[in-house]
Scaffold this motif. Sequence first.
Motif, PDB file in Angstrom:
ATOM      1  N   PRO A   1      -3.666 -77.996  55.667  1.00 65.25           N
ATOM      2  CA  PRO A   1      -3.666 -77.154  56.867  1.00 65.25           C
ATOM      3  C   PRO A   1      -5.046 -77.137  57.526  1.00 65.25           C
ATOM      4  O   PRO A   1      -6.054 -76.993  56.842  1.00 65.25           O
ATOM      5  N   LEU A   2      -5.055 -77.297  58.846  1.00 63.89           N
ATOM      6  CA  LEU A   2      -6.301 -77.264  59.608  1.00 63.89           C
ATOM      7  C   LEU A   2      -6.186 -76.175  60.670  1.00 63.89           C
ATOM      8  O   LEU A   2      -5.115 -75.956  61.241  1.00 63.89           O
ATOM      9  N   SER A   3      -7.312 -75.524  60.955  1.00 59.44           N
ATOM     10  CA  SER A   3      -7.326 -74.473  61.960  1.00 59.44           C
ATOM     11  C   SER A   3      -7.069 -75.083  63.342  1.00 59.44           C
ATOM     12  O   SER A   3      -7.267 -76.284  63.561  1.00 59.44           O
ATOM     13  N   GLU A   4      -6.667 -74.238  64.268  1.00 61.82           N
ATOM     14  CA  GLU A   4      -6.448 -74.688  65.645  1.00 61.82           C
ATOM     15  C   GLU A   4      -7.735 -75.271  66.225  1.00 61.82           C
ATOM     16  O   GLU A   4      -7.706 -76.256  66.965  1.00 61.82           O
ATOM     17  N   GLU A   5      -8.884 -74.666  65.883  1.00 57.21           N
ATOM     18  CA  GLU A   5     -10.183 -75.163  66.352  1.00 57.21           C
ATOM     19  C   GLU A   5     -10.427 -76.594  65.885  1.00 57.21           C
ATOM     20  O   GLU A   5     -10.852 -77.454  66.650  1.00 57.21           O
ATOM     21  N   VAL A   6     -10.133 -76.880  64.635  1.00 60.33           N
ATOM     22  CA  VAL A   6     -10.336 -78.225  64.091  1.00 60.33           C
ATOM     23  C   VAL A   6      -9.328 -79.207  64.703  1.00 60.33           C
ATOM     24  O   VAL A   6      -9.682 -80.334  65.048  1.00 60.33           O
ATOM     25  N   LEU A   7      -8.089 -78.782  64.854  1.00 62.54           N
ATOM     26  CA  LEU A   7      -7.080 -79.661  65.467  1.00 62.54           C
ATOM     27  C   LEU A   7      -7.480 -80.031  66.888  1.00 62.54           C
ATOM     28  O   LEU A   7      -7.321 -81.190  67.302  1.00 62.54           O
ATOM     29  N   GLN A   8      -8.026 -79.093  67.634  1.00 63.25           N
ATOM     30  CA  GLN A   8      -8.494 -79.394  68.985  1.00 63.25           C
ATOM     31  C   GLN A   8      -9.694 -80.329  68.953  1.00 63.25           C
ATOM     32  O   GLN A   8      -9.792 -81.254  69.753  1.00 63.25           O
ATOM     33  N   LEU A   9     -10.613 -80.101  68.036  1.00 64.99           N
ATOM     34  CA  LEU A   9     -11.796 -80.952  67.894  1.00 64.99           C
ATOM     35  C   LEU A   9     -11.382 -82.402  67.631  1.00 64.99           C
ATOM     36  O   LEU A   9     -11.906 -83.331  68.252  1.00 64.99           O
ATOM     37  N   ILE A  10     -10.441 -82.603  66.729  1.00 63.15           N
ATOM     38  CA  ILE A  10      -9.983 -83.941  66.344  1.00 63.15           C
ATOM     39  C   ILE A  10      -9.415 -84.700  67.543  1.00 63.15           C
ATOM     40  O   ILE A  10      -9.504 -85.927  67.602  1.00 63.15           O
ATOM     41  N   GLN A  11      -8.888 -83.983  68.521  1.00 64.71           N
ATOM     42  CA  GLN A  11      -8.247 -84.625  69.663  1.00 64.71           C
ATOM     43  C   GLN A  11      -9.155 -84.761  70.890  1.00 64.71           C
ATOM     44  O   GLN A  11      -8.722 -85.248  71.928  1.00 64.71           O
ATOM     45  N   GLN A  12     -10.414 -84.363  70.762  1.00 66.94           N
ATOM     46  CA  GLN A  12     -11.352 -84.484  71.886  1.00 66.94           C
ATOM     47  C   GLN A  12     -11.738 -85.951  72.105  1.00 66.94           C
ATOM     48  O   GLN A  12     -11.899 -86.699  71.141  1.00 66.94           O
ATOM     49  N   PRO A  13     -11.908 -86.362  73.360  1.00 67.32           N
ATOM     50  CA  PRO A  13     -12.307 -87.755  73.618  1.00 67.32           C
ATOM     51  C   PRO A  13     -13.624 -88.121  72.923  1.00 67.32           C
ATOM     52  O   PRO A  13     -13.740 -89.165  72.321  1.00 67.32           O
ATOM     53  N   SER A  14     -14.618 -87.243  73.005  1.00 70.01           N
ATOM     54  CA  SER A  14     -15.924 -87.502  72.396  1.00 70.01           C
ATOM     55  C   SER A  14     -16.160 -86.540  71.247  1.00 70.01           C
ATOM     56  O   SER A  14     -16.338 -85.336  71.453  1.00 70.01           O
ATOM     57  N   LEU A  15     -16.189 -87.067  70.033  1.00 75.75           N
ATOM     58  CA  LEU A  15     -16.495 -86.220  68.880  1.00 75.75           C
ATOM     59  C   LEU A  15     -17.931 -85.715  68.944  1.00 75.75           C
ATOM     60  O   LEU A  15     -18.226 -84.603  68.517  1.00 75.75           O
ATOM     61  N   THR A  16     -18.837 -86.521  69.491  1.00 77.27           N
ATOM     62  CA  THR A  16     -20.227 -86.094  69.642  1.00 77.27           C
ATOM     63  C   THR A  16     -20.289 -84.814  70.461  1.00 77.27           C
ATOM     64  O   THR A  16     -20.887 -83.824  70.034  1.00 77.27           O
ATOM     65  N   ARG A  17     -19.673 -84.829  71.624  1.00 78.97           N
ATOM     66  CA  ARG A  17     -19.661 -83.626  72.477  1.00 78.97           C
ATOM     67  C   ARG A  17     -18.963 -82.465  71.790  1.00 78.97           C
ATOM     68  O   ARG A  17     -19.405 -81.318  71.880  1.00 78.97           O
ATOM     69  N   ALA A  18     -17.841 -82.755  71.127  1.00 79.67           N
ATOM     70  CA  ALA A  18     -17.068 -81.701  70.476  1.00 79.67           C
ATOM     71  C   ALA A  18     -17.882 -81.003  69.391  1.00 79.67           C
ATOM     72  O   ALA A  18     -17.929 -79.766  69.338  1.00 79.67           O
ATOM     73  N   PHE A  19     -18.539 -81.784  68.536  1.00 81.22           N
ATOM     74  CA  PHE A  19     -19.332 -81.178  67.457  1.00 81.22           C
ATOM     75  C   PHE A  19     -20.542 -80.436  68.027  1.00 81.22           C
ATOM     76  O   PHE A  19     -20.869 -79.339  67.578  1.00 81.22           O
ATOM     77  N   LYS A  20     -21.210 -81.031  69.016  1.00 81.69           N
ATOM     78  CA  LYS A  20     -22.385 -80.373  69.595  1.00 81.69           C
ATOM     79  C   LYS A  20     -22.014 -79.071  70.285  1.00 81.69           C
ATOM     80  O   LYS A  20     -22.795 -78.127  70.302  1.00 81.69           O
ATOM     81  N   SER A  21     -20.800 -78.990  70.841  1.00 80.53           N
ATOM     82  CA  SER A  21     -20.375 -77.766  71.534  1.00 80.53           C
ATOM     83  C   SER A  21     -20.158 -76.601  70.567  1.00 80.53           C
ATOM     84  O   SER A  21     -20.132 -75.450  70.983  1.00 80.53           O
ATOM     85  N   LEU A  22     -20.016 -76.890  69.283  1.00 79.17           N
ATOM     86  CA  LEU A  22     -19.814 -75.839  68.284  1.00 79.17           C
ATOM     87  C   LEU A  22     -21.099 -75.067  67.989  1.00 79.17           C
ATOM     88  O   LEU A  22     -21.052 -73.987  67.412  1.00 79.17           O
ATOM     89  N   GLY A  23     -22.238 -75.665  68.340  1.00 83.79           N
ATOM     90  CA  GLY A  23     -23.505 -74.958  68.191  1.00 83.79           C
ATOM     91  C   GLY A  23     -24.235 -75.156  66.885  1.00 83.79           C
ATOM     92  O   GLY A  23     -25.358 -74.704  66.731  1.00 83.79           O
ATOM     93  N   GLY A  24     -23.632 -75.838  65.922  1.00 80.71           N
ATOM     94  CA  GLY A  24     -24.302 -76.074  64.643  1.00 80.71           C
ATOM     95  C   GLY A  24     -25.158 -77.336  64.696  1.00 80.71           C
ATOM     96  O   GLY A  24     -25.408 -77.907  65.756  1.00 80.71           O
TER      97      GLY A  24
END
Length: 172
Positions: free
Chosen positions: A21-44
Motif C-alpha cells: 500500500p502506498l499513500s495518495e501522495e506517493v502514488l501522485q509522485l510516481i505519476q509525475q512527469p519529472s521525478l526531480t521536480r516532484a521530489f524537490k517540491s516535497l521540501g526535503g
Amino acid sequence: MMHRINTVPVWLPQLPPLTVPLSEEVLQLIQQPSLTRAFKSLGGEFAVNLLYLGKGKNDTGWLEQQAGDYFIRDVLLSYNGNPVVWARSLCLSEAWEWRRILDCGTRPLGEQLFDGSLAVTRSPVEYAIAGDCSLPGFDGQALLARRSVFTLNGQTLNLAECFLPSVAEIGK
C-alpha cells in the motif's frame, strides 16, 4: 555485469495493482512527469548518486532493444538520505548528443529534460510491477517500475525508473 530478471514485467499504460500500500501522495509522485521536480517540491533533501556511466549492455530487459552498442547512466535517487529510486538511462553509443546530456555527474537528468532547453518528445509512460530482479549497482528490490522513451533530433534515450521500498515512507 550480468543481471537476471526472473519474471518478465507486464508494462501497462497506468499503475498496476500494487502489493504494497502506498499513500495518495506517493502514488501522485510516481505519476509525475519529472521525478526531480516532484521530489524537490516535497521540501526535503533530494540527491543523485551516480552508480555507473559508460558503455554497457541493455541487460535488465526493461528497455527497448536496438541493434548496436549502448551508453548507460545508472543512478540512485535519494530523498532525506533514503534511496527511493534506481534509474537507468540508455542510448546507443553513437547518440553523441544524448551522451553529452547523460554526462552530467550528480546533476539530475530531469533538470535538463524538463527545463525547456531541449526540443525533446516523450513517449507515454508505462508502468509495471518490478518483480524479482537485480538492480545494477544497488543491493535491493524495487516495488514498481516505469519507463519511457525521449527523442531528440531523431535519436532516442530510454529511461527506466524503479521505485524502491523506502518510497513508501514519504509523507508518513
